[in-house]
Design an enzyme around this catalytic site. Structure first.
Site, short mmCIF file in Angstrom:
data_model
loop_
_atom_site.label_atom_id
_atom_site.label_comp_id
_atom_site.label_asym_id
_atom_site.label_seq_id
_atom_site.Cartn_x
_atom_site.Cartn_y
_atom_site.Cartn_z
N TYR A 39 0.88 -1.08 0.06
CA TYR A 39 0.15 0.08 -0.10
C TYR A 39 0.71 1.40 -0.02
O TYR A 39 0.22 2.30 -0.45
CB TYR A 39 -0.85 0.15 1.21
CG TYR A 39 -1.82 -1.18 1.42
CD1 TYR A 39 -2.27 -1.80 0.09
CD2 TYR A 39 -2.77 -1.36 2.53
CE1 TYR A 39 -2.90 -2.95 0.30
CE2 TYR A 39 -3.54 -2.27 2.53
CZ TYR A 39 -3.80 -2.95 1.51
OH TYR A 39 -4.74 -4.09 1.70
N HIS A 97 0.09 -11.61 2.16
CA HIS A 97 -0.96 -10.87 1.36
C HIS A 97 -1.56 -11.76 0.08
O HIS A 97 -2.81 -11.81 0.01
CB HIS A 97 -0.01 -9.63 0.83
CG HIS A 97 -1.29 -8.47 0.44
ND1 HIS A 97 -0.82 -7.12 0.58
CD2 HIS A 97 -2.56 -8.53 0.37
CE1 HIS A 97 -1.83 -6.45 0.11
NE2 HIS A 97 -2.93 -7.46 0.03
#
Length: 266
Positions: A39, A97
């Site tokens: 991110y 992730h």
């Protein structure tokens, strides 16, 4: 450990927008913040936590290890880098992730590194994200003494993901549902807006109530203080069984998060 039912998601939030949004969420009452290496906002998340004045021990902080860092050589080092960015000695939850390790690294290898990060005190709990049933089965040998706390996957009324959720429930793995509003699509659905009107609440609050009735952790994101505060209030709304069933029936297996390295979904 239990994950707070409502978290604040930071996907697509960058720079000062990420900082201000997380700070607003913490001041509104959120105590669960979700970020990730990819991110690019771990520094801003960490600064917002520090500037909030809230004790670190009161905040449940999650980050996720990106695909490029899943090798045994990079995994733990990348987590330490994340902690440095977050200005924290630990995270409460560390996730793989995506089940997409680089060439030469297996999911089992990556999971062993995940366990090692916990053993080193870098995280209080471990989990995965976007894993299928077959992949959860495949990594079991690495988890004999360290259970997975969660599998974070896409869940919303248009993708209820029932088969995977049932498996996780059977194996005591909490499901964290991301994209609960399907990037805003379900907020315009006539069924959802009708239910929201009946409860004198926002469509987003109605969806949050649906996630809670289904024992899902949810991590909506917003940059507007009004929406951030309103979403939190959705935890107190109780839908009827008829309303819950009506939302369930909206499922059409519409998946939004499908990068080219996605697994073969259940």
């Amino acid at each position: 450990m239990k994950i707070p039912a409502m978290g604040f998601g930071t996907f697509r939030l960058e720079g000062d927008v990420a900082y201000q949004s997380v700070l607003t969420a913490l001041r509104a009452g959120y105590r669960h913040i979700d970020t990730a290496q990819i991110y690019g906002n771990e520094v801003e998340v960490g600064k917002a936590i520090a500037d909030s004045g809230i004790a670190r021990s009161e905040i449940f902080l999650t980050t996720k290890v990106w695909n490029d860092n899943l090798s045994q050589e990079k995994f733990v080092t990348s987590v330490k880098t994340s902690l440095n960015k977050l200005a924290s000695d630990y995270v409460d939850l560390l996730l793989i992730h995506w089940p997409a390790p680089p060439k030469g690294t297996s999911l089992l290898d990556a999971t062993q590194s995940l366990v090692k990060a916990k053993e080193q005190g870098l995280t209080r709990a471990i989990g995965v994200s976007n894993f299928t049933i077959a992949q959860l089965e495949a990594i079991k040998p690495a988890l004999t003494d360290t259970p997975l706390l969660t599998n974070q996957v896409e869940v919303h009324p248009y993708l209820t993901n029932l088969k995977l959720r049932a498996y996780c429930q059977q194996h005591n793995i909490t499901v964290t549902g991301y994209m609960p509003f399907a990037v805003g699509k379900v907020l315009k659905d006539p069924v959802v807006t009708s239910i929201a009107k009946a409860h004198n609440c926002t469509p987003a609050q109605a969806i949050i109530a649906w996630t809670q009735a289904n024992h899902l952790i949810t991590i909506p994101s917003s940059t507007k203080a009004k929406n951030i505060e309103a979403n939190l209030a959705g935890l107190s709304i109780k839908l009827t069984s008829t309303q819950l069933a009506a939302i369930d029936q909206l499922n059409c297996n519409e998946r939004i998060a499908t990068p080219d390295f996605s697994p073969e979904w259940d």
